[in-house]
Design a protein around this motif. Structure first.
Motif: not given
Length: 674
Positions: A256-272
């Motif tokens: 689940x964490x990998x899926x969540x991290x993928x979305x965080x990245x794809x949705x703009x990657x705010x934390x760069x």
């Protein structure tokens, strides 16, 4: 940089009665969403109470919010008027601190607007749609050059139209494959693994056998070298492998964490977050020998995608965005046949990966489409499992069963014309083990009718209304490709009609196996692959729902086209537009592109498909006219694109493919009476 924020804000469901904004944070915060008009008056605010649910903790450092602001005026938000929204952190003493500084707002807003902006249309004038965002998929095989994520063309359009509601898109529809869970770049997975651990706070292990209890019964993904997960998916435990069939699963998302991290990245990657760009660093992290030259091949397209992410984040903050899944949001070939479904369902490993994908899909995509579609039970099930540090088998079984059996993924939006997003992935009707399924079972068709009635009782809908139906794969597909698939399946059926083949397949218990292999290989899951299912769907629209015209918005196929089509069956008559935009970032190779464009030039006449029968009640007929672009000789485009649809009086009049290198516009015919 705001260290509390992971992703967002994303403007989600925005209707006359409610505005929803999604975001993800590291820490739990008391947040309030405020809707402001052009005169800086507050016209709506989220409730600080427990209802509706607006926050869920899904990891030690992962908090998901869907802030929901009802209109202050009982009449609802005013239509065709520009609004802003801001988000504040409320302290213990009720002090308000803006979540975003002025500098951060500057990265979210367009023009001179002080906050992210949007409007609620009285009638739709412009909408955006697209699908298939593979981070390393943007590559022009002809010029050998990387391509940007075409979703960024929506950002460019909003820059130009942010002050002009008459020209500004009101809605963005993402129609499938917002991520590619099965086909992840090796350098991207190298980044996602530690970030997944950071946001969830624990390394998830996955069951390998039923009733897994001891450590040896679980798979720790951290022990698998990068680019080595395909082998792990194929390994058998108690005679059962994962059941997955993706050919590009070397870096498949597992936890689940990998899926969540993928979305965080794809949705703009705010934390760069940065993928691992250095091959030496990648080697030091541990890479399977099978990686070969994959890293170099993926590098430039991934860099191009990576560079567009800040603009994607700005776009998603300023346009009401709705999302529906397709197979790659979970895994390639998801539920393509009953054999696939049964194989994965009986595999503890395969089952858990699908459950993780669906839980992440709920949190990052589905919840914001319509919060009312989900009750607290699903949330409790997901949160209970993700918070279970002991791998309780009963908690895991509840998680797997509940996510797999949920039927609330489709949704509707009361725009004018109305929008209905169809879930054609989890509600299929399997009629045999290996053959193409009906994409909607009878319960899904009933759901479709219920959504239509709900829309009719909530707004003015007449016989001339032309609803927008989101169908992940084209309903009126490109006949050349579909004919090739049908020919191959016909040939397989002929072979399997030989008695010696039937006896052999019966002996080893794989009746229809050859056809099943072809269905998987050819991705033969178009609506026409199961003609009974196609006719049932079209009958539901034209006869039970009494719709006389509609617009199908689709993606999935990695090429784009526009068509006008008619369907006739019994008393049912339906005229429809088929508008297909694909892919945002997954361009076919040079040979595939040439094939598509060459064959499309020869497909000028109307393509007719029919069911011959001596019984008139069983005779049906479709006629599909592939349209030629106004400013080119193309009927099919394989270039990465974002679709832009123009409406006049509730009817689509033009479909433009935004490509960044010469837009392609299809003028649409007036709806005819079948």
């Amino acid at each position: 940089m705001n260290t509390k924020l992971l992703a967002g804000p994303i403007l989600r469901r925005a209707t006359k009665n409610r505005v929803c904004v999604w975001l993800a944070t590291v820490d739990p915060l008391s947040l309030q969403l405020t809707i402001i008009d052009a005169d800086r008056n507050t016209v709506g605010q989220s409730d600080l109470g427990q209802l509706p649910l607006q926050h869920v903790k899904l990891g030690k450092n992962l908090h998901i919010y869907l802030l929901q602001a009802r209109a202050s005026d009982a009449a609802g938000y005013r239509i065709d008027e520009l609004f802003y929204y801001c988000i504040d952190i409320l302290g213990a003493d009720n002090n308000r601190t803006p979540l975003f500084s002025d500098e951060e707002l500057g990265k979210l807003t367009y023009g001179t607007h002080p906050y992210p902006s949007f409007y609620i249309p009285g009638k739709l004038k412009w909408i955006l749609h697209g699908s298939c965002r593979k981070p390393h998929g943007g590559f022009d095989a002809r010029t050998q050059a990387p391509l940007p994520d075409a979703l960024a063309h929506g950002h460019t359009l909003l820059e130009q139209t942010c002050n002009d509601i008459a020209q500004r898109p009101a809605v963005l529809l993402l129609t499938g494959d917002q991520i590619y869970a099965d086909d992840v770049a090796v350098s991207l997975l190298a980044m996602l693994r530690p970030q997944a651990l950071a946001i969830t706070g624990a390394q998830e292990t996955l069951p390998l056998v039923s009733g897994a209890a001891s450590a040896g019964d679980f798979l720790d993904p951290a022990t698998i070298p990068l680019h080595g997960r395909k082998q792990a998916l194929q390994e058998k435990h108690n005679g059962i492998d994962s059941g997955f069939s993706s050919g590009q699963s070397e870096n498949h998302l597992f936890t689940f964490g990998e899926f969540a991290a993928m979305y965080v990245y794809a949705f703009g990657n705010y934390q760069a977050w940065e993928p691992v760009w250095d091959q030496n660093v990648l080697q030091n992290l541990g890479v399977a020998d099978s990686a070969g030259t994959v890293f170099e091949k993926q590098l430039q397209p991934l860099r191009s995608y990576h560079g567009t992410l800040p603009n994607i984040r700005r776009l998603l903050a300023n346009v009401a965005t709705y999302m529906i899944f397709d197979d790659h949001d979970v895994t390639d070939d998801w539920n393509i046949t009953q054999d696939w479904y049964d194989g994965v369902r009986q595999s503890p490993l395969g089952q858990r990966i699908v459950s993780n994908a669906l839980a992440a899909y709920w949190a990052f995509q589905a919840w914001g489409n319509d919060p009312d579609n989900f009750d607290k039970d699903l949330l409790i099930t997901i949160a209970l499992h993700l918070g279970d540090a002991n791998n309780d088998p009963d908690v895991g079984a509840r998680y797997d069963l509940h996510t797999w059996k949920s039927r609330g993924w489709g949704f509707s939006v009361p725009t004018d014309p109305p929008i209905i997003a169809i879930d054609s992935r989890t509600q299929r009707q399997f009629e045999s083990k290996y053959y193409s399924a009906q994409l909607l079972d009878r319960y899904a068709l009933d759901w479709l009718r219920v959504e239509w009635v709900k829309l009719k009782t909530g707004q003015q809908i007449t016989g001339d209304t032309c609803p927008i139906l989101i169908a992940a794969t084209p309903v009126m597909g490109y006949a050349v490709v579909e004919a090739f698939q049908h020919l191959a399946l016909w040939f397989a059926g002929k072979v399997e009609n030989y008695k010696w083949v039937q006896r052999l397949e019966s002996l080893i218990g794989v009746q229809g196996y050859l056809t099943g292999r072809l269905v998987n290989t050819l991705d033969a899951e178009s609506w026409h692959s199961n003609k009974e299912g196609f006719v049932n769907f079209m009958d539901a629209l034209s006869q039970r729902m009494e719709i006389t015209r509609c617009t199908f918005l689709s993606g999935d196929v990695h090429y784009a086209f526009s068509a006008g089509a008619t369907f006739k069956h019994g008393n049912g008559r339906l005229f429809c537009y088929q508008l297909t935009s694909s892919a945002l970032s997954n361009e076919p190779n040079a040979n595939q592109s040439r094939f598509l464009e060459t064959t499309a030039k020869e497909t000028a006449k109307t393509i007719v498909q029919r069911n011959w029968s001596i019984f008139p009640s069983k005779c049906w007929k479709t006629e599909v006219q592939l349209l030629q672009a106004e400013n080119s000789d193309k009927r099919v485009s394989a270039v990465c694109n974002l679709g832009l649809v123009e409406f006049v009086g509730g009817i689509p009049v033009a479909h433009t493919l935004l490509t960044g290198s010469g837009n392609v516009t299809f003028k649409l015919p007036a709806p005819s009476v079948p």
